[in-house]
Write a protein that holds these residues in place. Structure first.
Motif, mmCIF file in Angstrom:
data_model
loop_
_atom_site.group_PDB
_atom_site.id
_atom_site.type_symbol
_atom_site.label_atom_id
_atom_site.label_comp_id
_atom_site.label_asym_id
_atom_site.label_seq_id
_atom_site.Cartn_x
_atom_site.Cartn_y
_atom_site.Cartn_z
ATOM 1 N N LEU A 580 0.840 -1.192 0.000
ATOM 2 C CA LEU A 580 0.000 0.000 0.000
ATOM 3 C C LEU A 580 0.878 1.246 0.000
ATOM 4 C CD1 LEU A 580 -2.624 -1.110 2.671
ATOM 5 C CD2 LEU A 580 -2.830 -1.239 0.181
ATOM 6 N N ARG A 581 0.395 2.285 -0.613
ATOM 7 C CA ARG A 581 1.149 3.534 -0.657
ATOM 8 C C ARG A 581 0.304 4.662 -0.085
ATOM 9 N NH1 ARG A 581 5.812 3.244 -3.271
ATOM 10 N NH2 ARG A 581 6.164 1.520 -4.723
ATOM 11 N N GLY A 582 0.931 5.482 0.706
ATOM 12 C CA GLY A 582 0.288 6.673 1.232
ATOM 13 C C GLY A 582 1.182 7.853 0.979
ATOM 14 N N ILE A 583 0.906 8.945 1.661
ATOM 15 C CA ILE A 583 1.767 10.129 1.507
ATOM 16 C C ILE A 583 2.507 10.451 2.806
ATOM 17 C CG2 ILE A 583 0.354 11.078 -0.336
ATOM 18 C CD1 ILE A 583 -0.852 13.011 1.684
ATOM 19 N N ASP A 650 -4.722 12.615 5.438
ATOM 20 C CA ASP A 650 -5.971 12.444 6.192
ATOM 21 C C ASP A 650 -5.661 12.409 7.687
ATOM 22 O OD1 ASP A 650 -8.524 11.963 7.045
ATOM 23 O OD2 ASP A 650 -8.978 10.541 5.444
ATOM 24 N N LEU A 651 -5.356 13.584 8.222
ATOM 25 C CA LEU A 651 -4.985 13.689 9.633
ATOM 26 C C LEU A 651 -6.194 13.530 10.540
ATOM 27 C CD1 LEU A 651 -2.338 16.556 9.456
ATOM 28 C CD2 LEU A 651 -1.993 14.080 9.394
ATOM 29 N N GLU A 652 -7.382 13.771 10.026
ATOM 30 C CA GLU A 652 -8.576 13.549 10.832
ATOM 31 C C GLU A 652 -8.768 12.051 11.078
ATOM 32 O OE1 GLU A 652 -11.686 14.851 13.179
ATOM 33 O OE2 GLU A 652 -10.033 15.955 12.236
ATOM 34 N N ALA A 653 -8.507 11.244 10.052
ATOM 35 C CA ALA A 653 -8.578 9.790 10.237
ATOM 36 C C ALA A 653 -7.491 9.324 11.196
ATOM 37 C CB ALA A 653 -8.445 9.087 8.889
ATOM 38 N N LEU A 654 -6.321 9.954 11.130
ATOM 39 C CA LEU A 654 -5.250 9.605 12.063
ATOM 40 C C LEU A 654 -5.668 9.923 13.494
ATOM 41 C CD1 LEU A 654 -2.369 8.661 12.658
ATOM 42 C CD2 LEU A 654 -1.587 11.004 12.202
ATOM 43 N N ALA A 655 -6.308 11.073 13.706
ATOM 44 C CA ALA A 655 -6.770 11.436 15.052
ATOM 45 C C ALA A 655 -7.750 10.399 15.587
ATOM 46 C CB ALA A 655 -7.411 12.819 15.023
ATOM 47 N N SER A 656 -8.646 9.932 14.745
ATOM 48 C CA SER A 656 -9.599 8.904 15.185
ATOM 49 C C SER A 656 -8.881 7.613 15.548
ATOM 50 C CB SER A 656 -10.621 8.642 14.070
ATOM 51 O OG SER A 656 -11.405 9.799 13.821
ATOM 52 N N ALA A 657 -7.852 7.253 14.775
ATOM 53 C CA ALA A 657 -7.093 6.042 15.074
ATOM 54 C C ALA A 657 -6.333 6.172 16.392
ATOM 55 C CB ALA A 657 -6.128 5.737 13.925
ATOM 56 N N ILE A 658 -5.769 7.355 16.646
ATOM 57 C CA ILE A 658 -5.054 7.579 17.908
ATOM 58 C C ILE A 658 -6.003 7.405 19.086
ATOM 59 C CG2 ILE A 658 -3.850 9.306 19.307
ATOM 60 C CD1 ILE A 658 -2.949 10.585 16.595
ATOM 61 N N ALA A 659 -7.170 8.035 19.005
ATOM 62 C CA ALA A 659 -8.135 7.947 20.099
ATOM 63 C C ALA A 659 -8.569 6.503 20.323
ATOM 64 C CB ALA A 659 -9.346 8.829 19.797
ATOM 65 N N GLY A 683 -9.265 12.306 3.053
ATOM 66 C CA GLY A 683 -10.486 11.636 2.661
ATOM 67 C C GLY A 683 -10.330 10.159 2.401
ATOM 68 N N ASP A 684 -9.066 9.683 2.270
ATOM 69 C CA ASP A 684 -8.822 8.268 1.971
ATOM 70 C C ASP A 684 -8.451 7.458 3.204
ATOM 71 O OD1 ASP A 684 -9.414 8.715 -0.648
ATOM 72 O OD2 ASP A 684 -7.332 8.894 -1.309
ATOM 73 N N GLY A 685 -8.373 8.091 4.370
ATOM 74 C CA GLY A 685 -8.181 7.369 5.611
ATOM 75 C C GLY A 685 -6.744 7.018 5.928
ATOM 76 N N VAL A 686 -6.578 6.160 6.930
ATOM 77 C CA VAL A 686 -5.285 5.627 7.346
ATOM 78 C C VAL A 686 -5.419 4.123 7.474
ATOM 79 C CG1 VAL A 686 -4.643 7.737 8.594
ATOM 80 C CG2 VAL A 686 -5.770 5.860 9.826
ATOM 81 N N VAL A 687 -4.288 3.436 7.461
ATOM 82 C CA VAL A 687 -4.318 1.982 7.631
ATOM 83 C C VAL A 687 -3.053 1.554 8.359
ATOM 84 C CG1 VAL A 687 -3.288 1.598 5.351
ATOM 85 C CG2 VAL A 687 -4.568 -0.241 6.465
ATOM 86 N N ALA A 688 -3.221 0.686 9.363
ATOM 87 C CA ALA A 688 -2.095 0.180 10.141
ATOM 88 C C ALA A 688 -1.489 -1.020 9.431
ATOM 89 C CB ALA A 688 -2.557 -0.210 11.537
ATOM 90 N N LEU A 689 -0.169 -1.015 9.282
ATOM 91 C CA LEU A 689 0.512 -2.067 8.534
ATOM 92 C C LEU A 689 1.210 -3.078 9.423
ATOM 93 C CD1 LEU A 689 2.102 0.033 5.630
ATOM 94 C CD2 LEU A 689 -0.162 -1.015 5.777
ATOM 95 N N ASP A 690 1.328 -2.811 10.697
ATOM 96 C CA ASP A 690 2.006 -3.751 11.593
ATOM 97 C C ASP A 690 1.417 -3.600 12.980
ATOM 98 O OD1 ASP A 690 3.690 -5.754 12.324
ATOM 99 O OD2 ASP A 690 5.541 -4.589 12.195
ATOM 100 N N ALA A 691 1.645 -4.567 13.837
ATOM 101 C CA ALA A 691 1.060 -4.530 15.179
ATOM 102 C C ALA A 691 1.938 -5.280 16.153
ATOM 103 C CB ALA A 691 -0.344 -5.144 15.158
ATOM 104 N N LEU A 692 2.138 -4.675 17.316
ATOM 105 C CA LEU A 692 2.893 -5.304 18.398
ATOM 106 C C LEU A 692 2.129 -5.072 19.693
ATOM 107 C CD1 LEU A 692 6.696 -5.096 19.088
ATOM 108 C CD2 LEU A 692 5.106 -4.396 20.879
ATOM 109 N N LEU A 693 2.017 -6.090 20.522
ATOM 110 C CA LEU A 693 1.327 -5.939 21.807
ATOM 111 C C LEU A 693 1.932 -6.886 22.829
ATOM 112 C CD1 LEU A 693 -2.432 -5.422 22.467
ATOM 113 C CD2 LEU A 693 -1.176 -7.134 23.797
#
Length: 702
Positions: A580-583, A650-659, A683-693
């Motif tokens: 996937l590519r973003g900016i 899409d920093l608004e989508a990033l803010a929602s993901a942070i919350a 307008g195109d959102g954000v997507v997480a590419l990896d996860a650690l917990l």
């Protein structure tokens, strides 16, 4: 004992027993007695010394229970081994409060911690409160009580004021008092809390909120031993209109050792503590000079809504010094408004609309300087004014310094921060007397302005509705660390958008038999293991797989590399995602700070995150509004905000993901991270590419 009675016993004792008092004026154990009388203490002093009949002309007693009168406060100056017996005697005699100067307790570890617990238990059983151990005592300047062994009290006169200090460093009381006296700054109460075995920063701060002689509370902090108590005190102080100002020293290395994520290394440097102080409404300065000088800038005020500063000066060089220092912070230097320029022109005064209003030597006179300052202070187009005065402040304060005091008296609502370029003691005292914030260095001036603009009302963290099933998912997960698939499922349940994926077995023979032509290409292949946090370091990632053959070759390479680099790691499979590519990319992290608890961290994503440390940290959880503020603090996101016409992310989508991600604070999680979160066009959102917990409790080796 009521809080009012305790406050009296601590700060305004009518009688004091000096346990271990010395009659030798050259010994430290003689100093509290000398200082009490030198500075005008009018109460009774009972020296406790088994070998003397009198000390400095006052009757001495072999033990405190021989006094035969009530004792409000005991000051214990004995060797470590004698303190327990002294506390026992004080409890038996009904002493209300005792300060322990002696050391050799919790700060020495091991048996010292046991001795300290014994002291606290004895005092509680006896109804007595303790300050210390390892405390240099208290100073109450308005009431002329100098119950301390700090040698700054050798000064013949001490100026009283309206600021009170609580210090975790005993010697810093002397440093602050000395430097304050030099500046013409006075203090109300000063307390050395020592080990905080019983009375600590929070409880003493509560007393100062109720103290009519205290307008602001200063904290010199090395750590926070009671975060819940400190938060409660700071919130109450804010509500009472008494600013709490903190100068914090020391950086914790906890979190940098064996941290599984970039986040652990980032928050281990004290950023979590700073976030905690900001969250509870504490004003945090970074320099000792600003700590001493910021008081008048914040006293009687509320947190500002803007960060605009107008600078005026009689010396271009002095003005540039302050502007350069402020440029290191998020401060906006603004030119005078058109109306201000026009109004001054009508008075025959010409200034230009430039970031620095340089009046030069010609403007160093009461009429010009005062008129310009009053006009700038009246302008709604700036939030703070910085008047700077050159050499005239040392030799002719009537020309520019006195007009500052008049302008502030006329319009106290607009914050003013003054910088004097020379060593101008008389002018600094004049400004101090007028309750004008004045600074000796451009750096302390800029630090105080930054601290004032960073100040905010205490943030209320309300319980939020969190998705069902997450606690069960954590409980059933095997081991302390989750692999990326299991962690990603939890993040998705919280509401974080996760990349689509397919999991292949960690068995090359099985992969070779699988048809993979229908997958989305190009693809990225990543090892899936709960034992491997940093996949790239073990050769566990291959990007740009163009087709089925390339993907299978990548899987073969990954399995061989990982088994060589981490032969004991448990392999769950290979995670395949579309490329996937973003900016832009972000790092989103969560961790449990050992002092202040759950924190969420945001930074620019990638492997260099912890080197640059361009991050924003908050106590978790946060709402979307707070997440927006976090995004605004990360300089690396400037391109995504449209810097110089660049494409908006899409920093608004990033803010929602942070919350959403920050809701991990409601669960038994020790550490978590998404690196990267891919940021797409607006307008195109954000997507997480990896996860650690990593779950709470005992952490598996990683």
């Amino acid at each position: 004992m009521t809080s009012a009675n305790l406050s009296d016993a601590l700060f305004r004792p009518g009688s004091i027993a000096l346990v271990g008092a010395s009659g030798d004026e050259n010994k430290h154990a003689s100093l509290p007695h000398q200082y009490l009388r030198r500075h005008g203490y009018g109460g009774e002093i009972f020296p406790i010394n088994a070998n003397r009949d009198s000390v400095f002309g006052e009757r001495a007693y072999k033990s405190i229970d021989q006094i035969g009168k009530p004792v409000d406060h005991a000051f214990i100056m004995l060797p470590t081994q004698g303190v327990v017996d002294a506390v026992t005697d004080c409890c038996r005699a009904g002493v209300r409060c005792a300060t322990i100067l002696s050391n050799g307790f919790a700060e020495s570890g091991g048996s010292g911690r046991d001795r300290q617990r014994e002291l606290v238990d004895m005092a509680r059983d006896g109804g007595m409160r303790l300050l210390g151990p390892n405390s240099l005592g208290i100073i109450n300047l308005p009431d002329r009580i100098a119950l301390s062994a700090n040698e700054i009290l050798s000064l013949p006169e001490l100026k009283a004021g309206r600021y009170s200090l609580i210090s975790q460093s005993g010697s810093l009381i002397g440093a602050v008092l000395s430097r304050g006296q030099e500046r013409g700054l006075g203090f109300a109460k000063m307390v050395s809390v020592g080990n905080e075995a019983d009375l600590g920063v929070a409880e003493i701060g509560e007393m100062l909120i109720d103290d009519p002689a205290t307008d602001a509370i200063m904290l010199f902090l090395e750590t926070v031993r009671n975060p819940a108590g400190l938060a409660s005190m700071a919130r109450r102080a804010f509500g009472a209109g008494k600013p709490v100002i903190a100068f914090r020293v020391g950086r914790s290395e906890v979190g940098e050792k064996l941290a599984a994520s970039h986040t652990g290394a980032i928050i281990g440097n004290g950023a979590a503590m700073d976030a905690f102080l900001r969250d509870i409404g504490v004003i945090r300065v970074e320099t000792l000079d600003a700590f001493l000088e910021i008081g008048p800038l914040v006293k009687g005020r509320q947190p500002p809504s803007g960060r605009r500063v107008t600078v005026m000066s009689t010396t271009g060089g002095g003005g540039t010094l302050v502007i350069d220092a402020m440029s290191r912070h998020d401060v906006e230097i603004v030119s005078p408004s058109e109306s201000a320029v026009r109004n001054l022109a009508e008075q025959g005064i010409t200034i230009s609309r430039t970031p620095l209003v340089d009046l030069t030597l010609a403007g160093t006179n009461p009429r010009t300087y005062g008129a310009v300052l009053r006009e700038l202070m009246a302008s709604p187009d700036c939030d703070l004014v910085v008047p700077i005065v050159g050499s005239s402040s040392q030799f002719r304060p009537d020309r520019a310094v006195f007009p500052i005091t008049c302008a502030v008296k006329h319009d106290p609502a607009k914050p003013v921060a003054v910088f004097l370029t020379p060593h101008a003691e008389a002018s600094l005292s004049m400004l101090s007397e007028a309750e004008v914030a004045a600074f000796r260095t451009p750096e302390s001036c800029a630090d105080a302005i930054r601290a004032y603009f960073d100040w905010r009302a205490p943030r209320t963290i309300l319980p939020a509705g969190v998705p069902n099933g997450i606690a069960q998912m954590l409980a059933t997960a095997q081991g302390g660390s989750l692999d990326a698939k299991a962690a990603g499922e939890i993040f998705a349940r919280l509401g974080v958008p996760m990349a689509s994926e397919r999991i292949l077995p960690a068995d090359m023979s099985a992969i070779d038999q699988m048809p993979l032509a229908d997958m989305t290409y190009p693809a990225v292949a990543k090892i899936l293991s709960q034992d491997i946090a940093h996949k790239t370091e073990v050769g566990g990632v291959v990007v740009g797989c163009a087709d089925e053959a390339a993907l299978k070759a990548a899987c073969r390479l990954i399995l061989a590399s990982v088994r060589k680099a981490a032969p004991d790691a448990r392999l769950s499979g290979i995670q395949v995602q579309p490329m996937l590519r973003g900016i832009g990319e972000a790092l989103l992290g969560y961790g449990l700070d050992p002092t202040v608890g759950p924190v969420v961290t945001l930074g620019v994503g990638g492997v260099l995150t912890e080197i640059y440390r361009d991050v924003s940290v908050r106590i978790a959880p946060v709402d979307v509004d707070e997440a927006r503020r976090m995004i605004a603090e990360v300089r690396g996101f400037a391109p995504l905000r449209g810097y110089r016409g660049m494409e908006l992310g899409d920093l608004e989508a990033l803010a929602s993901a942070i919350a959403a991600f920050s809701q991990l604070a409601f669960f038994d999680v020790e550490e978590a991270e998404i690196n990267p979160v891919l940021i797409c066009r607006q307008g195109d959102g954000v997507v997480a590419l990896d996860a650690l917990l990593i779950k709470g409790g005992r952490r598996d080796e990683v």
